[in-house]
Design a protein around this motif. Structure first.
Motif, PDB file in Angstrom:
ATOM      1  N   GLY A   1       0.633  -1.276   0.072  1.00 16.79           N
ATOM      2  CA  GLY A   1      -0.020  -0.042   0.002  1.00 16.79           C
ATOM      3  C   GLY A   1       0.984   1.360  -0.131  1.00 16.79           C
ATOM      4  N   GLY A  60      -4.859  -8.070   5.001  1.00 16.85           N
ATOM      5  CA  GLY A  60      -3.875  -7.005   5.084  1.00 16.85           C
ATOM      6  C   GLY A  60      -4.391  -5.723   4.998  1.00 16.85           C
ATOM      7  N   GLY A  61      -4.100  -4.611   5.499  1.00 18.45           N
ATOM      8  CA  GLY A  61      -4.763  -3.326   5.466  1.00 18.45           C
ATOM      9  C   GLY A  61      -4.886  -2.934   3.973  1.00 18.45           C
TER      10      GLY A  61
HETATM   11  N1  LIG Z   1      -9.260   2.072   3.898  1.00 16.53           N
HETATM   12  C1  LIG Z   1      -8.146   1.901   3.457  1.00 16.53           C
HETATM   13  N2  LIG Z   1      -8.033   2.049   2.113  1.00 16.53           N
HETATM   14  C2  LIG Z   1      -6.757   1.644   1.537  1.00 16.53           C
HETATM   15  N3  LIG Z   1      -5.833   1.349   1.951  1.00 16.53           N
HETATM   16  C3  LIG Z   1      -5.884   1.341   3.227  1.00 16.53           C
HETATM   17  C4  LIG Z   1      -6.917   1.597   4.228  1.00 16.53           C
HETATM   18  N4  LIG Z   1      -6.540   1.230   5.397  1.00 16.53           N
HETATM   19  C5  LIG Z   1      -5.200   0.982   5.558  1.00 16.53           C
HETATM   20  N5  LIG Z   1      -4.754   0.773   4.103  1.00 16.53           N
HETATM   21  C6  LIG Z   1      -3.237   0.705   3.764  1.00 16.53           C
HETATM   22  O1  LIG Z   1      -2.910  -0.422   4.328  1.00 16.53           O
HETATM   23  C7  LIG Z   1      -1.435  -0.456   4.584  1.00 16.53           C
HETATM   24  C8  LIG Z   1      -1.234  -0.847   5.831  1.00 16.53           C
HETATM   25  O2  LIG Z   1      -1.421  -2.222   6.004  1.00 16.53           O
HETATM   26  P1  LIG Z   1      -1.066  -3.332   7.071  1.00 16.53           P
HETATM   27  O3  LIG Z   1      -1.542  -2.869   8.577  1.00 16.53           O
HETATM   28  O4  LIG Z   1      -1.607  -4.723   6.810  1.00 16.53           O
HETATM   29  O5  LIG Z   1       0.633  -3.028   6.906  1.00 16.53           O
HETATM   30  P2  LIG Z   1       1.821  -3.812   8.077  1.00 16.53           P
HETATM   31  O6  LIG Z   1       1.517  -5.099   8.525  1.00 16.53           O
HETATM   32  O7  LIG Z   1       2.125  -2.426   8.626  1.00 16.53           O
HETATM   33  O8  LIG Z   1       2.902  -3.838   7.060  1.00 16.53           O
HETATM   34  P3  LIG Z   1       3.586  -4.956   6.129  1.00 16.53           P
HETATM   35  O9  LIG Z   1       2.858  -6.156   6.499  1.00 16.53           O
HETATM   36  O10 LIG Z   1       3.544  -4.660   4.528  1.00 16.53           O
HETATM   37  O11 LIG Z   1       5.224  -5.056   6.622  1.00 16.53           O
HETATM   38  C9  LIG Z   1      -1.052   1.014   4.375  1.00 16.53           C
HETATM   39  O12 LIG Z   1      -0.447   1.112   2.962  1.00 16.53           O
HETATM   40  C10 LIG Z   1      -2.607   1.623   4.288  1.00 16.53           C
HETATM   41  O13 LIG Z   1      -2.285   2.824   3.714  1.00 16.53           O
END
Ligand SMILES: Nc1ncnc2c1ncn2[C@@H]1O[C@H](COP(=O)(O)OP(=O)(O)OP(=O)(O)O)[C@@H](O)[C@H]1O
Ligand SMILES: [Mg+2]
Length: 414
Positions: A235, A328-329
């Motif tokens: 993301g 995932g986010g």
């Molecule tokens: N509503 C949303 N719409 C679009 N993207 C989103 C939304 N909410 C969160 N994200 C995206 O999700 C991502 C974060 O996801 P997540 O928390 O799963 O990542 P992480 O576990 O910290 O990172 P990684 O696993 O890649 O090391 C960010 O890029 C964020 O912009």
């Protein structure tokens, strides 16, 4: 009814955008009551890899402290998530002789040890040795050989390795908070525990956890893990495309993505706009949501192209009738399911942690699949040494498992 000896498990998910420490009690042998939550923005981590030890240690420490405060417990050890493009995997076979007696768990461990005898460079560390299936005296498809008679036991194992230095850095960051890493768990394997159904694993499915800096994939067929992969894309790339395309600071691009973003340009009416401040303009300007979606769509399409390439490269692309489970986010992005299905030509569903008890408000999102999945791994490992060995066993013997679990329990803070 709550039993006094119900185990308490701890997971630390060190992601590119957030660190999430969870403390939970296993209730009724299968569900989790979340007792402590510590979610903190990440620092010093890029694409799942530590790039600044001190910053990363501090973020991890804050997350751990928060979880200790909310749970009222001191954390002494935990399972920790692992990702990054330094991770790689290989399928291997181990063979041992039995001499016609009944096969026991020790034989299974010996076979798994033999499977690890593949050439692994010194600068790599084995993270998981996962049994995929057994062959006894030439008969394959055996799921549990313990108790059977035989002369020759073969195991098909999936071995996951990571760059030793990267793993050591991560361990050091967690240890700086006085917490021992019981085991590292590869991100997609943790997420899979939370989001995949047994039927999907049996039929053939790929789980894709699209986070901030990484896309973590695992392919399950016939109930077992057949392939794992971590791609250094997520993301954050979408956010940075928006920042460049619309000339905004990254933080604003991130906010706009979450508020107005969509993965399918043609789904957005032509006249829809939003207003925001861009570089070089005094006043807020009107921006078309379609233009925003165009930027997002291009990148998301690329991500799914890469995922599809990876699925094809694994050679299992014809064996996935259950399709793709996205989590995932980044799977929160509206329209992402439609686009994923179009690009990959597979059924797609989006999944998040379910059936949690206790402090669950924030965890009810696909962003926390890995975090909650770590708890499932801890629970599996706590069951019995044999159960732990079923999914994973680090080099060094089976006796470790009984011991670590005792130390996993934390004493109450005064
Ligand atoms: N509503 C949303 N719409 C679009 N993207 C989103 C939304 N909410 C969160 N994200 C995206 O999700 C991502 C974060 O996801 P997540 O928390 O799963 O990542 P992480 O576990 O910290 O990172 P990684 O696993 O890649 O090391 C960010 O890029 C964020 O912009
Ligand atoms: Mg993650």
């Amino acid at each position: 009814m709550k039993m006094a000896d119900e185990p308490i498990v701890v997971g630390i998910d060190i992601g590119t955008t957030k660190v999430c420490t969870l403390v939970a009690r296993v209730e009724g042998g299968s569900s989790f009551r979340i007792l402590g939550v510590g979610i903190e923005p990440s620092q010093g981590i890029r694409k799942g890899t530590i790039v600044d030890l001190q910053a990363a240690s501090q973020a991890i420490a804050r997350s751990i402290e928060k979880a200790e405060r909310t749970s009222g417990m001191e954390i002494t050890s935990a399972l920790v998530s692992l990702a990054g493009s330094h991770v790689s995997s290989v399928n291997s076979r181990g063979v041992v002789g039995i001499a016609g007696r009944v096969i026991d768990q020790e034989d299974v461990f010996r076979a798994l040890d033999a499977a690890q005898a593949v050439a692994i460079p010194h600068n790599r560390e084995i993270i998981h040795v996962i049994q995929r299936g057994f062959v006894v005296d030439g008969q394959d498809g055996i799921r549990m050989p313990v108790g059977m008679h035989g002369y020759r036991l073969e195991v098909e194992a999936h071995i996951i390795t990571a760059a030793a230095s990267t793993v050591e850095n991560l361990r050091q960051c967690v240890q700086a908070s006085g917490v021992e890493v019981v085991q590292f768990v590869l991100n997609p394997l943790a997420s899979a525990e939370v989001v995949l159904s047994d039927t999907e694993r049996q039929m053939g499915v790929v789980v894709c956890d699209i986070g901030g800096g990484t896309t973590d994939m695992a392919i399950y067929i016939d109930g077992d893990i057949w392939h794992t992969m971590v791609l250094g894309i997520g993301g954050n790339h979408i956010t940075s495309d928006i920042a460049h395309g619309l000339r905004l600071p990254l933080s604003q691009a991130e906010e706009i993505k979450k508020l107005y973003g969509h993965a399918v340009q043609s789904d957005i009416p032509e006249n829809e706009t939003f207003s925001t401040r861009i570089f070089g303009e005094e006043r807020p300007v009107e921006i078309s949501r379609r233009d925003l979606a165009m930027i997002i769509e291009a990148r998301v399409e690329e991500i799914f192209d890469l995922i599809l390439q990876e699925i094809k490269r694994s050679g299992y692309d014809g064996l996935l009738p259950a399709g793709v489970v996205l989590t995932g986010g980044s799977s929160l992005l509206p329209g992402i399911r439609t686009l994923a299905s179009q690009v990959m030509g597979l059924p797609v569903r989006i999944a998040k942690p379910e059936n949690l008890l206790g402090l669950t408000d924030q965890l009810n999102s696909p962003a926390y699949s890995t975090s909650v999945g770590l708890l499932s791994w801890a629970m599996m490992m706590s069951e019995t040494p044999a159960a732990a060995g079923k999914r994973s066993r680090k080099k060094g013997g089976s006796s470790e498992f009984g011991d670590w679990f005792k130390s996993f329990l934390k004493r109450l803070l005064p």
